[in-house]
Design an enzyme around this catalytic site. Structure first.
Site, PDB file in Angstrom:
ATOM      1  N   LYS A  55       0.310   0.898  -4.793  1.00 59.37           N
ATOM      2  CA  LYS A  55      -0.041  -0.225  -5.619  1.00 59.37           C
ATOM      3  C   LYS A  55      -1.393  -0.328  -5.755  1.00 59.37           C
ATOM      4  O   LYS A  55      -2.163  -0.205  -4.694  1.00 59.37           O
ATOM      5  CB  LYS A  55       0.668  -1.258  -5.022  1.00 59.37           C
ATOM      6  CG  LYS A  55       2.212  -1.256  -5.194  1.00 59.37           C
ATOM      7  CD  LYS A  55       2.736  -1.703  -6.683  1.00 59.37           C
ATOM      8  CE  LYS A  55       4.342  -1.617  -6.663  1.00 59.37           C
ATOM      9  NZ  LYS A  55       4.830  -2.022  -8.139  1.00 59.37           N
ATOM     10  N   ASP A 114       0.200   2.600  -9.497  1.00 60.70           N
ATOM     11  CA  ASP A 114       1.105   1.685 -10.280  1.00 60.70           C
ATOM     12  C   ASP A 114      -0.012   0.484 -10.177  1.00 60.70           C
ATOM     13  O   ASP A 114      -0.029  -0.166  -9.235  1.00 60.70           O
ATOM     14  CB  ASP A 114       2.508   1.311  -9.749  1.00 60.70           C
ATOM     15  CG  ASP A 114       2.990   0.143 -10.448  1.00 60.70           C
ATOM     16  OD1 ASP A 114       2.617   0.023 -11.580  1.00 60.70           O
ATOM     17  OD2 ASP A 114       4.418  -0.327  -9.913  1.00 60.70           O
ATOM     18  N   GLU A 116       1.021   4.247 -13.253  1.00 61.03           N
ATOM     19  CA  GLU A 116       2.084   3.752 -14.273  1.00 61.03           C
ATOM     20  C   GLU A 116       1.394   2.316 -14.595  1.00 61.03           C
ATOM     21  O   GLU A 116       0.455   1.602 -13.750  1.00 61.03           O
ATOM     22  CB  GLU A 116       2.909   3.344 -13.144  1.00 61.03           C
ATOM     23  CG  GLU A 116       4.140   2.503 -13.389  1.00 61.03           C
ATOM     24  CD  GLU A 116       5.197   2.413 -12.351  1.00 61.03           C
ATOM     25  OE1 GLU A 116       6.143   1.293 -12.443  1.00 61.03           O
ATOM     26  OE2 GLU A 116       5.528   3.354 -11.554  1.00 61.03           O
ATOM     27  N   ASP A 171       6.121   1.033 -17.569  1.00 58.94           N
ATOM     28  CA  ASP A 171       7.351   0.149 -16.712  1.00 58.94           C
ATOM     29  C   ASP A 171       7.545  -1.129 -17.443  1.00 58.94           C
ATOM     30  O   ASP A 171       8.492  -1.288 -18.206  1.00 58.94           O
ATOM     31  CB  ASP A 171       6.822   0.134 -15.399  1.00 58.94           C
ATOM     32  CG  ASP A 171       7.995  -0.761 -14.464  1.00 58.94           C
ATOM     33  OD1 ASP A 171       8.989  -1.030 -14.964  1.00 58.94           O
ATOM     34  OD2 ASP A 171       7.586  -1.024 -13.371  1.00 58.94           O
ATOM     35  N   LYS A 205      14.688   0.972 -14.819  1.00 53.34           N
ATOM     36  CA  LYS A 205      15.121   0.085 -13.713  1.00 53.34           C
ATOM     37  C   LYS A 205      16.701  -0.357 -14.272  1.00 53.34           C
ATOM     38  O   LYS A 205      16.465  -1.088 -15.436  1.00 53.34           O
ATOM     39  CB  LYS A 205      14.497  -1.165 -13.053  1.00 53.34           C
ATOM     40  CG  LYS A 205      13.008  -0.481 -12.627  1.00 53.34           C
ATOM     41  CD  LYS A 205      11.997  -1.394 -12.171  1.00 53.34           C
ATOM     42  CE  LYS A 205      10.861  -0.833 -11.612  1.00 53.34           C
ATOM     43  NZ  LYS A 205       9.979  -2.014 -11.025  1.00 53.34           N
TER      44      LYS A 205
END
Length: 330
Positions: free
Chosen positions: A108, A139, A165, A191, A215
């Site tokens: 992250k 991400d 991402e 995403d 997801k």
């Protein structure tokens, strides 16, 4: 999708609050509402800040998994990545130690209140731990603007990134970042531009991403996610939203059903939970998790039950989101 009566959902609904081993997305406890349907246990756990219209799609995903059989699995286990929250570089070895055998790490970055120097130090620490053969993806959760993203990707490129991402929030921004960093050979993944968009295929049509992060719960279920991947025509990686092992099993079913799966999936996040609803959680072993459903255990549901105020909040949310789904059917 045939919508079960609200009374059927309320009959089995259980709300839990599970502690995390490290702070993630600004929380120390992960709340989730679990339901038991004809196919087994399922999960409804949109983050608390999401409005009912968006959260209702998560409920559709939960109902899809609990009330309908999953598509045929193409594989029996799913390779997964380690997930490194926005921790200090010194904490990286401890976090990675919880992900047995994982050859890939998602780190992250762009956390509010942190600097690019913090991101670089964290990614550097991951590379030092994983060695030259490890794979690193970052991400940003849409946390950069275009110029910030270009600058950050340039600074992080030295650590051999697998992909970046959601560097920016908007589809047009993603497309511009992808154009600017093409010379580096670093792919861009989408995403939030898929799961939070009214048109999840817009990012593919705009040429704004090289692959999709999908997801199951936020996209309305395994079947709908499979359709989105097929229509987008881009490679896909399946990820989770810090679910319990019950919710992770939904993502695992999606990953198992994809015709092609070329990258490790973000389905090892049970390792970030200090407690779970099963004594046999879906934590990575040897870098993979098995394809199976997970049953919530009564004693653990009781032990980790949310307090009455939070339980009532979730049950009220369940009722409102059920009403949203009912209106969509009309």
């Amino acid at each position: 999708m045939t919508l079960p009566p609200l009374s059927d959902l309320l009959d089995t609904a259980r709300v839990v609050a599970l502690p995390l081993v490290t702070r993630f997305r600004g929380v120390d406890l992960r709340e989730a509402l679990l339901l038991e349907g004809p196919q087994g246990w399922t999960e409804f756990s949109p983050f608390t800040e999401y409005a009912d219209e968006e959260a209702a799609t998560w409920l559709a995903g939960a109902i899809d998994f609990g009330w309908h059989a999953s598509p045929r699995a193409e594989r029996s286990e799913i390779p997964v990545n380690a997930t490194v929250p926005a921790v200090s570089a010194a904490s990286v070895p401890h976090v990675l130690s919880r992900f047995d055998g994982c050859r890939t790490a998602k780190v992250k970055v762009a956390e509010r209140g942190q600097r690019l120097d913090d991101d670089v130090a964290r990614v550097r620490a991951v590379r030092e731990q994983m060695g030259p053969e490890g794979r690193i993806r970052v991400d940003a959760n849409g946390g950069w603007n275009i110029d910030e993203a270009e600058h950050a990707i340039h600074a992080l490129a030295a650590y051999d990134l697998e992909y970046v991402e959601q560097p920016c929030a908007g589809v047009d921004e993603l497309a511009e970042v992808r154009r600017r960093v093409a010379y580096m050979g670093i792919p861009i993944a989408a995403d939030e531009s898929v799961r939070k968009a009214s048109d999840p295929l817009a990012v593919a049509r705009a040429g704004a991403a090289d692959l999709l992060v999908v997801k199951a719960q936020p996209l309305g279920g395994v079947e709908r996610a499979l359709r989105i991947v097929a229509e987008a025509g881009l490679p896909a990686v399946v990820s989770s939203a810090l679910d319990t092992s019950v919710g992770l099993a939904m993502g695992v079913a999606l990953a198992a059903s994809l015709p092609n799966l070329d990258v490790d999936c973000g389905l090892g996040t049970a390792s970030l939970l200090a407690a779970d609803v099963t004594t046999d959680p879906l934590r990575p072993q040897g870098g993979s998790v098995p394809v199976r459903r997970v049953s919530a255990e009564p004693d653990l549901l009781e032990r980790h039950a949310a307090d009455r105020e939070r339980r009532d909040w979730w049950l009220d949310r369940l009722s409102r989101c059920h009403a949203v789904l009912s209106a969509r059917e009309d």
